[in-house]
Scaffold this motif. Structure first.
Motif, PDB file in Angstrom:
ATOM      1  N   SER A 177      -9.099 -10.319   4.346  1.00  0.00           N
ATOM      2  CA  SER A 177      -7.663 -10.079   4.442  1.00  0.00           C
ATOM      3  C   SER A 177      -7.160 -10.713   5.725  1.00  0.00           C
ATOM      4  O   SER A 177      -7.817 -10.614   6.772  1.00  0.00           O
ATOM      5  CB  SER A 177      -7.351  -8.576   4.454  1.00  0.00           C
ATOM      6  N   LEU A 198       4.475  -6.276  10.216  1.00  0.00           N
ATOM      7  CA  LEU A 198       3.743  -7.155   9.311  1.00  0.00           C
ATOM      8  C   LEU A 198       4.688  -8.231   8.795  1.00  0.00           C
ATOM      9  O   LEU A 198       5.706  -7.931   8.181  1.00  0.00           O
ATOM     10  CB  LEU A 198       3.174  -6.348   8.146  1.00  0.00           C
ATOM     11  N   LEU A 385       4.644  -1.036  11.408  1.00  0.00           N
ATOM     12  CA  LEU A 385       3.410  -0.891  10.640  1.00  0.00           C
ATOM     13  C   LEU A 385       2.803   0.476  10.935  1.00  0.00           C
ATOM     14  O   LEU A 385       2.743   0.902  12.090  1.00  0.00           O
ATOM     15  CB  LEU A 385       2.435  -1.998  11.041  1.00  0.00           C
ATOM     16  N   ARG A 386       2.359   1.165   9.910  1.00  0.00           N
ATOM     17  CA  ARG A 386       1.735   2.464  10.096  1.00  0.00           C
ATOM     18  C   ARG A 386       0.364   2.310  10.749  1.00  0.00           C
ATOM     19  O   ARG A 386      -0.381   1.377  10.440  1.00  0.00           O
ATOM     20  CB  ARG A 386       1.565   3.194   8.765  1.00  0.00           C
ATOM     21  N   ILE A 389      -2.573   2.123   8.302  1.00  0.00           N
ATOM     22  CA  ILE A 389      -2.425   1.110   7.257  1.00  0.00           C
ATOM     23  C   ILE A 389      -3.786   0.606   6.789  1.00  0.00           C
ATOM     24  O   ILE A 389      -4.734   0.492   7.582  1.00  0.00           O
ATOM     25  CB  ILE A 389      -1.579  -0.085   7.745  1.00  0.00           C
ATOM     26  N   LEU A 391      -4.782  -2.750   5.291  1.00  0.00           N
ATOM     27  CA  LEU A 391      -4.167  -4.053   5.073  1.00  0.00           C
ATOM     28  C   LEU A 391      -4.480  -4.613   3.691  1.00  0.00           C
ATOM     29  O   LEU A 391      -3.629  -5.219   3.041  1.00  0.00           O
ATOM     30  CB  LEU A 391      -4.614  -5.049   6.146  1.00  0.00           C
ATOM     31  N   ASP A 393      -4.637  -3.180   1.001  1.00  0.00           N
ATOM     32  CA  ASP A 393      -3.763  -2.594  -0.006  1.00  0.00           C
ATOM     33  C   ASP A 393      -2.352  -3.179   0.062  1.00  0.00           C
ATOM     34  O   ASP A 393      -1.608  -3.137  -0.916  1.00  0.00           O
ATOM     35  CB  ASP A 393      -3.674  -1.077   0.177  1.00  0.00           C
ATOM     36  N   GLU A 394      -1.988  -3.707   1.235  1.00  0.00           N
ATOM     37  CA  GLU A 394      -0.645  -4.244   1.430  1.00  0.00           C
ATOM     38  C   GLU A 394      -0.559  -5.716   1.042  1.00  0.00           C
ATOM     39  O   GLU A 394       0.490  -6.198   0.607  1.00  0.00           O
ATOM     40  CB  GLU A 394      -0.228  -4.093   2.897  1.00  0.00           C
ATOM     41  N   ALA A 395      -1.658  -6.451   1.214  1.00  0.00           N
ATOM     42  CA  ALA A 395      -1.641  -7.901   1.016  1.00  0.00           C
ATOM     43  C   ALA A 395      -1.761  -8.250  -0.459  1.00  0.00           C
ATOM     44  O   ALA A 395      -2.332  -7.504  -1.259  1.00  0.00           O
ATOM     45  CB  ALA A 395      -2.783  -8.541   1.802  1.00  0.00           C
TER      46      ALA A 395
END
Length: 441
Positions: A177, A198, A385-386, A389, A391, A393-395
């Motif tokens: 990632s 992000l 950004l939390r 987080i 990452l 899962d976000e990307a």
């Protein structure tokens, strides 16, 4: 008989670096393509390898900086680098530096499409210099940690940074990632925490190699940001924990023509709690921390597992075998700032119903590639950004090669680069066939 020290003041890394091991069916990968069109400044790209002039060995995490600018990058674990420079700076000079080596300066005009740059070692015995060596290494560490207000950025900074995290099963990459983030860096003189935004993110995962596990790293860029020892010393050094270590001078080195003391530190022998051990690189004249390389001293693997593993399979024991950190600082106009950091977590999974163990490693790193003074730009709640987080899962899936535009990134290792290209070809093939799922090889 001495009473046991009270470690309630000591912040563990549990809140910062957590491996999430979720046991279950492997999910389908989201192979959606990120499509963004932006106005981009024209730039030139320079690639190459940094090596030791004598041994020809690759130099890992060497820093490449454009003089009189805030543009920089670092070499990867194979010594390779890629540097993108606006065409307006085509006449600029590039500096290549590495701990213990003489800094080399070259005109960009001297660089070719592909370059091999050799650095020479620069080690100086402490007895050969005219600077008085402090008699007490611990006092030097204390003095250095107390000087962050005078020698590090005193103003808010807006940094552009490249972040990458990888997961390997033994030596094979199974997940990658990457992200471009904006760091709203608070002054070193305040206790205000840094905030992260992000900007862009992408990922690639080969779930078929994960033993039906979904391995995820919680915290993303904060894992690397919070090992900035000068901004967040409380995670390693506090007034209470500093006396718990032994400190010794090892050697000195010259970096950017500055004499650097190398100080070893390790927890005292009578302590059983898990602290740290490593090296601090301190500017001899100005008492400035320029770099730190250290690791968790794992004395109890069960306790270490509780620190780093949030969820694990029911029929397996999971514990870390190594947890290592590195942070490097850079200098501009006689002020120092966070430039690069790296975290590596290696762990074993002992399965109850299998003959063989699984060995995984997680690595995350972040490099500041540009910065400017923050003139009143503040992030709103939803933009931040939390800290927990994940990452990956976000990307979204990996995009076309031009996705990153003029942004400087850390050059991918060949094994990672090959894996990405293979998956990209498969994604394209599947799209033609009407599906976007990444099949198992």
């Amino acid at each position: 008989m001495k009473s046991k020290p009270n470690y309630s003041h000591f912040k563990s890394w549990k809140a910062l670096l957590v491996a999430l091991l979720i046991f279950g069916a492997t999910p389908q990968s989201n192979a959606a393509t990120i499509l963004q069109e932006e106005q981009q400044e024209e730039f030139n790209q320079y690639k190459g390898k940094i090596i030791d002039a004598n041994s020809k060995k690759e130099l890992v995490f060497a820093t490449i900086t454009i003089q009189n600018s805030n543009i920089s990058t670092v070499t990867n674990t194979e010594g390779d680098f890629a540097l993108k420079v606006p065409k307006a700076l085509a006449d600029a000079t590039v500096s290549i530096s590495f701990l213990g080596y003489k800094t080399k300066e070259l005109s960009l005009k001297e660089l070719k499409e592909s370059n091999k740059i050799a650095l020479e070692t620069a080690v100086t015995a402490l007895s050969e210099v005219n600077i008085v060596v402090p008699k007490n290494a611990e006092l030097l560490v204390r003095e250095t940690l107390n000087k962050k207000g005078a020698d590090y950025f005193e103003f808010p900074t807006l940094m552009t940074a490249f972040y990458r995290e990888t997961i390997k099963k033994r030596k094979k990459n199974v997940s990658l990632s990457e992200a471009v983030v904006n760091i709203h860096k608070a002054p070193y003189t305040t206790k205000q925490n840094d905030a992260v935004e992000l900007y862009k993110a992408r990922k690639s995962t080969d779930y078929s190699k994960l033993d039906t596990l979904t391995l995820k790293l919680q915290g993303g860029p904060f894992n690397t940001l919070f090992i900035d020892l000068m901004k967040y010393p409380e995670y390693v050094f506090t007034q209470e924990t500093i006396p718990l270590y032994n400190y010794t001078f090892e050697r000195s080195a010259r970096i950017n023509d500055q004499l650097i003391y190398v100080i070893n530190f390790s927890q005292k022998e009578n302590l059983t709690d898990q602290l740290y051990k490593g090296q601090l690189f301190i500017d001899a004249e100005h008492k400035i921390l320029t770099s730190a390389i250290y690791e968790l001293n794992i004395t109890d693997r069960e306790n270490a597992a509780r620190m780093f593993v949030k969820r694990k399979p029911a029929k397996a024991n999971v514990y870390p075998t190594a947890v290592a950190y590195r942070v490097d600082y850079r200098e501009k106009d006689n002020k120092w700032y966070y430039g690069y950091s790296n975290v590596m977590l290696e762990f074993k999974i002992n399965w109850d119903d299998r003959w063989f163990n699984s060995v995984y490693s997680m690595t995350c790193e972040m490099a500041v590639t540009d910065w400017e003074k923050n003139e009143g730009k503040n992030l709103k709640g939803k933009e931040k950004l939390r800290r927990n987080i994940i990452l990956s899962d976000e990307a979204l899936g990996f995009s076309d090669p031009d996705f990153w535009g003029e942004y400087n990134i850390i050059e991918p290792e060949k094994s990672i680069e090959s894996a990405i290209k293979k998956i990209q070809r498969q994604i394209k093939k599947d799209k033609i066939g009407g599906t976007a799922a990444i099949p198992k090889p």
